[in-house]
Design an enzyme around this catalytic site. Sequence first.
Site, PDB file in Angstrom:
ATOM      1  N   CYS A 104       0.777  -1.237   0.000  1.00  0.00           N
ATOM      2  CA  CYS A 104       0.000   0.000   0.000  1.00  0.00           C
ATOM      3  C   CYS A 104       0.814   1.297   0.000  1.00  0.00           C
ATOM      4  CB  CYS A 104      -1.012   0.045   1.141  1.00  0.00           C
ATOM      5  SG  CYS A 104      -1.046  -1.364   2.199  1.00  0.00           S
ATOM      6  N   ARG A 157       6.765 -11.376   5.172  1.00  0.00           N
ATOM      7  CA  ARG A 157       6.251 -11.234   6.528  1.00  0.00           C
ATOM      8  C   ARG A 157       6.935 -12.261   7.410  1.00  0.00           C
ATOM      9  NH1 ARG A 157      -0.215 -10.339   5.300  1.00  0.00           N
ATOM     10  NH2 ARG A 157       0.120  -8.631   3.821  1.00  0.00           N
ATOM     11  N   GLN A 165       1.250 -11.074  -3.591  1.00  0.00           N
ATOM     12  CA  GLN A 165      -0.170 -10.760  -3.509  1.00  0.00           C
ATOM     13  C   GLN A 165      -0.645 -10.210  -4.842  1.00  0.00           C
ATOM     14  OE1 GLN A 165      -0.053  -7.876  -0.250  1.00  0.00           O
ATOM     15  NE2 GLN A 165      -1.439  -9.206   0.849  1.00  0.00           N
ATOM     16  N   ASP A 209      -2.425  -7.755  -5.537  1.00  0.00           N
ATOM     17  CA  ASP A 209      -2.921  -6.636  -4.754  1.00  0.00           C
ATOM     18  C   ASP A 209      -3.518  -5.535  -5.637  1.00  0.00           C
ATOM     19  OD1 ASP A 209      -3.318  -5.356  -2.410  1.00  0.00           O
ATOM     20  OD2 ASP A 209      -1.210  -4.926  -1.995  1.00  0.00           O
ATOM     21  N   HIS A 218      -5.266  -1.341  -5.001  1.00  0.00           N
ATOM     22  CA  HIS A 218      -5.812  -0.312  -4.121  1.00  0.00           C
ATOM     23  C   HIS A 218      -6.746   0.561  -4.920  1.00  0.00           C
ATOM     24  CE1 HIS A 218      -2.280  -1.673  -1.916  1.00  0.00           C
ATOM     25  NE2 HIS A 218      -3.038  -1.473  -0.877  1.00  0.00           N
ATOM     26  N   LYS A 250     -13.256  -5.668   6.904  1.00  0.00           N
ATOM     27  CA  LYS A 250     -12.964  -6.367   5.658  1.00  0.00           C
ATOM     28  C   LYS A 250     -13.927  -7.512   5.394  1.00  0.00           C
ATOM     29  CE  LYS A 250      -9.603  -9.409   7.939  1.00  0.00           C
ATOM     30  NZ  LYS A 250      -8.394 -10.180   7.791  1.00  0.00           N
ATOM     31  N   HIS A 309      -8.284  -1.735  -0.007  1.00  0.00           N
ATOM     32  CA  HIS A 309      -7.270  -2.706  -0.439  1.00  0.00           C
ATOM     33  C   HIS A 309      -8.022  -3.945  -0.851  1.00  0.00           C
ATOM     34  CE1 HIS A 309      -4.155  -1.013   2.444  1.00  0.00           C
ATOM     35  NE2 HIS A 309      -5.275  -0.561   2.958  1.00  0.00           N
TER      36      HIS A 309
END
Length: 638
Positions: A336, A365, A383, A385, A387, A467, A513
């Site tokens: 992000c 992570r 990911q 991902d 946004h 979420k 996200h």
Amino acid sequence: MSIKIKFPDNSVSDFQKGVTPLEIAEGISHGLAKDVITAKVNEELVDLNHKIEEDSSIELIKFDNDIGKEVYWHSTAHLMAQAVKELYPDVKVAIGPAIESGFYYDFDKNIPFTDDDLVKIEDKMKELAKQDIEYKRQEIPRKEAIKLFFKMKDNYKVELLNEIPDGETISLYTQGNFTDLCRGPHIIHSGKVKAIKLLKTSGAYWRGDEKNKMLQRIYGISFPSNKELNKFLHDLEEAKKRDHRKIGKELDLYSVSDEVGAGLILWHPNGAMIRSIIERYWLDRHFEAGYQVVYSPHIGKGELWETSGHLEFYKESMYNPIIVDEQEYYLKPMNCPFHIAIYQSRKRSYRELPIKYAEMGTVYRYEHSGALHGLMRVRGFTQDDAHIICTPEQLIEEIDKVLVFSMDILKAFGFKDFLIYLSTMPEKAVGKKEDWDRGIEALRKALDNHNIEYEIDEGAGAFYGPKIDIYIKDALNRSWQCSTIQFDFNLPEQFGMEYIGTDNKPHRPFMVHRALLGSLERFFGTLIEYHAGNFPFWLCPIQVEVLPISEHFEEYAGKVNKKLKENGIRSEIDYKNEKIGYKIREAEMRKIPYMFIVGQKEMESQKVSVRRHLKGDLGSFSLDEIIGKMKIEIESKS
RNA sequence: GCUAAAAUAGCUCAGUGGUAGAGCAACUGAUUCGUAAUCAGUAGGUCGGGGGUUCAAAUCCCCCUUUUAGCCCCA
């Protein structure tokens, strides 16, 4: 005195006052009386010997019902505790609930249970079960209960009792000389438990808190018949065969190397081929849906993560910093902040919104070593991902769109059964309560709009917002989170994101996200298990194996192979000096969807003999015909 | 990270204090074959790493790494 009992089909019968559910079942049929486990009287679960004193509705519940299973397994857990207490009198009992498949009970025992102990306990349970020991319910005041468990030195029960609110009924269940604090209900006697298997032991913290003492947990399962138990054990074996770690090795899809590091995935050519096809499809769909693809680096300066709040809220999941030129850099745990930096590279107008930045972003992570698991739980993952940055007015529509988009893409990979959760505000969170409520409402509305069933997961939201998570089940019935759609109240604020509105004034945008496949690693893992390695045709690394009968037909095989490649089909030739049976066996084990067998006959007729994986011989086809069929199969993603 | 178990040839596994084994895979040769394993031969291992006990360690002890089942956490 008689009372009226109403059945689920709305029929009503008269019974003597004080009749029990068991007697009612007996009145219907002997078989039902034998199978019934518990009953709902006026929507409340009761024991089968509960006396009904007034007009009531009743529902008799058997093992085939989820509630029946729960009661049955819970009662078996009590039986296990009784057996453990008899064999090891010094052991203290903690809690023992039913779970999705079976039950467990936590014990405080200094020396962990061994496999031999499990056998002993299981035998003891079988012995106790045969004795038809009655489960007796007793309701007593709290003070007395505390005294009782204090005397028995069951301090875990005392702790639980102290937390039960005043005025709530406290019930005890006793079988033989074992008494447990329990809400109930239970089976009527231990003889109902016909087949028992203790499955595994493990450590588990008291109340799931690692600051507390580690207890010894025993997992088990039970059934009303040996046949059902055997089926369960058989299914378990079958599930193990689908394990992505096993298939991953067999099909040479990926590996993890001690030398490289735990939880870091090496994608082998076969796995990487599948991944690249997934990525290509993903890109096409995202461009179609108005996303813009971006790329960002793997590390970023400490200040960035300070601003984003990650160092405050997420630090324990991050790798330690790398020091460069006396500056701290962190491996990114999320994408992000980078996407925000792209957004902020210049002034934005409301006319540009919504902006949707998408990236296959590889993040790192720090996961506890004990949590790592094949492709499902790793330390470095990519990911899919994105946004979505939008105006407050656009929010609901964007949530709606992304939800539909998400389900649609998952379906393209053959997934049908999802578990969907809506997660609310956790304890450690940023943002105002009103914003959270508004966000949750928007998510809820999107789900309701599409009649999607979901459950609320209280307090499970990310620190920055609520979420929606979509889970897919693996072979062993464990569910894994794939898609996630998350609100963010934190970052737009922290980074001071703005856009210029129609009023020529700056406004704060909303940010969502989302990851649809979640992580490519985990998604691949679930894909392997879901299809047991028999991937949908469009994803197979090798789609056709051309098998010449003997060396003499290698030239013709080469022509066939060339034609396949010209048509965009991934194929190869098996040049091994082996008999056709051997080559077929090998191709079958590699789960290659099509085998083209070419020999004298095929060469003369300019055809191929087609064998389909798991299905067998389909007969002979001209190349054009079979290629046409395969193209349709690829197109339909079946 | 915690509790428990495990790590032996590329893979699956046997070997519990006394000269490292099998099957499959690999390689070589023979065979040229019709829908799930042709035959023969060859090669392959500091027994996860390090330390210790012992005349002697894959085997017993300690530490580390990794894996597995859970706990905790999570895409």
